[in-house]
Design a protein around this motif. Structure first.
Motif, mmCIF file in Angstrom:
data_model
loop_
_atom_site.group_PDB
_atom_site.id
_atom_site.type_symbol
_atom_site.label_atom_id
_atom_site.label_comp_id
_atom_site.label_asym_id
_atom_site.label_seq_id
_atom_site.Cartn_x
_atom_site.Cartn_y
_atom_site.Cartn_z
ATOM 1 N N LEU A 31 46.685 26.329 46.723
ATOM 2 C CA LEU A 31 47.578 25.951 45.640
ATOM 3 C C LEU A 31 46.860 26.142 44.314
ATOM 4 C CD1 LEU A 31 49.054 22.626 47.073
ATOM 5 C CD2 LEU A 31 50.313 24.749 46.719
ATOM 6 N N PRO A 32 47.598 26.284 43.206
ATOM 7 C CA PRO A 32 46.935 26.370 41.896
ATOM 8 C C PRO A 32 46.160 25.099 41.585
ATOM 9 C CG PRO A 32 49.233 27.052 41.754
ATOM 10 C CD PRO A 32 49.052 26.447 43.107
ATOM 11 N N GLY A 33 45.195 25.221 40.717
ATOM 12 C CA GLY A 33 44.378 24.059 40.376
ATOM 13 C C GLY A 33 45.169 22.928 39.756
ATOM 14 N N SER A 34 46.214 23.251 38.973
ATOM 15 C CA SER A 34 47.007 22.203 38.347
ATOM 16 C C SER A 34 47.720 21.327 39.362
ATOM 17 C CB SER A 34 48.032 22.828 37.396
ATOM 18 O OG SER A 34 48.850 23.776 38.074
ATOM 19 N N ALA A 35 47.887 21.821 40.597
ATOM 20 C CA ALA A 35 48.513 21.009 41.634
ATOM 21 C C ALA A 35 47.659 19.803 41.999
ATOM 22 C CB ALA A 35 48.771 21.863 42.880
ATOM 23 N N ALA B 35 47.719 34.379 48.573
ATOM 24 C CA ALA B 35 47.427 33.612 47.365
ATOM 25 C C ALA B 35 46.090 32.897 47.447
ATOM 26 C CB ALA B 35 48.531 32.590 47.108
ATOM 27 N N ALA B 36 45.480 32.895 48.631
ATOM 28 C CA ALA B 36 44.236 32.148 48.784
ATOM 29 C C ALA B 36 43.124 32.722 47.920
ATOM 30 C CB ALA B 36 43.802 32.151 50.250
ATOM 31 N N VAL B 37 43.150 34.027 47.726
ATOM 32 C CA VAL B 37 42.092 34.653 46.938
ATOM 33 C C VAL B 37 42.471 34.785 45.478
ATOM 34 C CG1 VAL B 37 41.208 35.901 48.927
ATOM 35 C CG2 VAL B 37 42.964 36.957 47.519
ATOM 36 N N ARG B 38 43.728 34.436 45.128
ATOM 37 C CA ARG B 38 44.156 34.555 43.745
ATOM 38 C C ARG B 38 43.704 33.326 42.972
ATOM 39 N NH1 ARG B 38 49.312 34.481 44.448
ATOM 40 N NH2 ARG B 38 49.857 32.553 43.385
ATOM 41 N N SER B 39 43.103 33.487 41.858
ATOM 42 C CA SER B 39 42.603 32.361 41.086
ATOM 43 C C SER B 39 42.680 32.712 39.607
ATOM 44 C CB SER B 39 41.152 32.020 41.470
ATOM 45 O OG SER B 39 40.320 33.141 41.236
ATOM 46 N N ALA B 40 42.287 31.740 38.800
ATOM 47 C CA ALA B 40 42.302 31.974 37.363
ATOM 48 C C ALA B 40 41.350 33.107 37.010
ATOM 49 C CB ALA B 40 41.895 30.694 36.639
ATOM 50 N N PRO B 41 41.709 33.936 36.094
ATOM 51 C CA PRO B 41 40.865 35.081 35.757
ATOM 52 C C PRO B 41 39.529 34.642 35.185
ATOM 53 C CG PRO B 41 42.639 34.825 34.149
ATOM 54 C CD PRO B 41 42.930 33.887 35.256
ATOM 55 N N GLU B 42 38.483 35.314 35.636
ATOM 56 C CA GLU B 42 37.147 35.032 35.136
ATOM 57 C C GLU B 42 36.903 35.879 33.890
ATOM 58 O OE1 GLU B 42 35.057 32.888 36.298
ATOM 59 O OE2 GLU B 42 35.939 32.312 38.211
ATOM 60 N N ASP B 43 36.521 35.242 32.798
ATOM 61 C CA ASP B 43 36.270 35.995 31.574
ATOM 62 C C ASP B 43 34.840 35.810 31.087
ATOM 63 O OD1 ASP B 43 36.373 33.375 30.833
ATOM 64 O OD2 ASP B 43 38.039 33.595 29.415
ATOM 65 N N GLY B 44 33.964 35.338 31.969
ATOM 66 C CA GLY B 44 32.560 35.208 31.614
ATOM 67 C C GLY B 44 32.209 33.914 30.917
ATOM 68 N N ARG B 45 33.183 33.146 30.507
ATOM 69 C CA ARG B 45 32.890 31.896 29.825
ATOM 70 C C ARG B 45 32.605 30.788 30.831
ATOM 71 N NH1 ARG B 45 37.894 31.014 25.875
ATOM 72 N NH2 ARG B 45 38.970 31.773 27.740
ATOM 73 N N HIS B 46 31.976 29.724 30.350
ATOM 74 C CA HIS B 46 31.695 28.576 31.197
ATOM 75 C C HIS B 46 33.003 27.927 31.627
ATOM 76 C CE1 HIS B 46 30.241 24.517 32.271
ATOM 77 N NE2 HIS B 46 29.129 25.159 32.591
ATOM 78 N N LEU B 47 32.956 27.220 32.763
ATOM 79 C CA LEU B 47 34.161 26.597 33.294
ATOM 80 C C LEU B 47 34.780 25.627 32.300
ATOM 81 C CD1 LEU B 47 35.887 26.443 35.901
ATOM 82 C CD2 LEU B 47 34.493 24.492 36.594
ATOM 83 N N LEU B 48 33.962 24.838 31.614
ATOM 84 C CA LEU B 48 34.490 23.882 30.643
ATOM 85 C C LEU B 48 35.122 24.586 29.449
ATOM 86 C CD1 LEU B 48 31.684 21.143 30.623
ATOM 87 C CD2 LEU B 48 33.935 21.049 31.717
ATOM 88 N N ALA B 49 34.539 25.715 29.044
ATOM 89 C CA ALA B 49 35.123 26.473 27.938
ATOM 90 C C ALA B 49 36.476 27.030 28.321
ATOM 91 C CB ALA B 49 34.174 27.593 27.519
ATOM 92 N N ARG B 50 36.613 27.517 29.552
ATOM 93 C CA ARG B 50 37.905 28.023 29.993
ATOM 94 C C ARG B 50 38.933 26.903 30.115
ATOM 95 N NH1 ARG B 50 37.516 29.766 34.980
ATOM 96 N NH2 ARG B 50 35.289 29.600 35.352
#
Length: 391
Positions: free
Chosen positions: A77-81, A172-187
């Protein structure tokens, strides 16, 4: 066609019974109204309003980025869930259904994802298991804690299993938020700012609209509580022998089913009776399923799918409590004095109104459960994020 005819016949029979027993119907409606107004409404409104407000301010979207690894890997499930699941676990199924429906309206969930999230967040209130069942029905708070742990563990197992049975969730298990190189807290902070920008409402407007929407949801829940109370009272009049079986009240209503199953502990021993209570609380009764369906009907929720998921949860809860009863009994984290006092008030004529202050005292405990659940999920998410998922 046949389903509509059967439903119409059932409603006609209910109307005739109300006409036949007007006094019983009126008293049952008053009892249901008292329970909703003094217990359900003040107990759930703060959590529902908080959930709506945090969604409007973008806090849930930030939490979604932080919880993405654990929700994707475990429940697909998406993280917001994760926020909706935590709200449902700490406040009960109406709050969880409201949070999940809001995520669906915002486009954060597909229909199938919302269906599985509703099954995961459809949980009994922890105060019901610890206070009413543990200290009230069983007079053993540690039994209530053990039953609660059985319900929670089996919910995790059911959510994991449902994700694997859903073929659409596999991709959908491998689908996740796009990684843009920033730290998790910054994203997470960026997601919060973007959600706040899309919403565009001021704090006062968001709070007012959140409270109005929550009151509308709770009005629907109140109608179901009153209708359920009337139906049970009428069934007691026309089918008194049928209600002697512990399973029948549990099919329709969790409180009555748990109370009926409490006598099985003395008859068959703690593991068997506690396993039945855990199954009844996991199922939550038809009234609980109808309440969630009424709140989340706009999200494409199918009643039969939710019922099947909760039957799976009930079966797993029964097995968990029956097989791991002794290791779970040592968990007793609630004061027996407050719990016993709360149960004694429920038995008095004006007990519902006098119980309201005790209910508000329990809100910090529910908030603590919510915070602890989120912290545990964040810790698990951080551990999973540190590992590179295998393909």
């Amino acid at each position: 066609m046949y389903r509509s005819a059967a439903l119409g016949a059932a409603l006609l029979a209910l109307a005739l019974l109300i006409v036949r027993y007007p006094g019983d119907s009126f008293q049952a409606a008053l009892q249901g109204l008292s329970i909703w107004w003094n217990l359900v409404f003040p107990g759930l409104l703060p959590f529902l309003a908080l959930s709506e407000l945090l969604l409007a301010l973008g806090v849930v979207h930030a939490a979604g980025v932080l919880l993405e690894p654990v929700m994707r890997r475990v429940f697909r499930l998406p993280g917001s869930a994760g926020w909706a699941a935590a709200v449902g676990w700490s406040s009960g199924f109406p709050a969880g259904a409201g949070a999940a429906a809001r995520l669906h309206r915002d486009g954060a969930l597909t229909d199938r994802e919302c269906q599985r999230l509703l099954a995961l967040s459809h949980m009994p209130n922890p105060m019901l298991m610890l206070i009413v069942v543990g200290a009230g029905f069983l007079k053993r708070p540690e039994f209530g804690a053990a039953i609660a742990v059985s319900v929670w563990l089996s919910a995790l197992a059911a959510g994991w299993l449902l994700a694997r049975l859903d073929r659409a969730a596999g991709s959908a298990a491998v689908r996740s938020a796009p990684e843009d190189g920033r730290h998790l807290l910054a994203r997470a902070a960026a997601a919060m700012r973007e959600a706040r920008r899309r919403d565009g409402r001021g704090f006062g407007q968001a709070m007012g609209e959140s409270i109005a929407q929550c009151v509308q949801q709770l009005m629907a829940v109140g109608g179901l509580v009153i209708l359920g109370s009337v139906m049970i009272r009428l069934l007691e009049r026309v089918l008194p022998d049928l209600l002697e079986f512990a399973a029948f009240p549990g099919i329709y209503e969790a409180h009555l089913g748990a109370f009926a199953a409490a006598g099985m502990i003395e008859r068959f021993g703690a593991p068997a009776g506690a396993a039945v209570i855990a199954a009844v609380l996991s199922w939550t009764g038809i009234t609980g399923l109808l309440a969630t369906h009424g709140i989340a009907a706009s999200a494409g929720l199918r009643f039969l799918h939710l019922a099947a998921a909760k039957l799976l949860h009930a079966a797993l809860a029964f097995l968990t409590a029956a097989l791991a009863w002794k290791p779970l009994v040592w968990l007793a984290g609630l004061g027996a004095d407050d719990a016993s006092a709360a149960f004694r008030l429920l038995a008095e004529p004006s007990g519902a109104a006098r119980l309201a202050p005790l209910l508000w005292r329990a809100i910090p405990a529910c908030a603590s459960v919510l915070a602890l659940t989120l912290l545990l999920m964040l810790a698990a998410s951080r551990l999973l994020a540190a590992r590179r998922p295998g393909r």
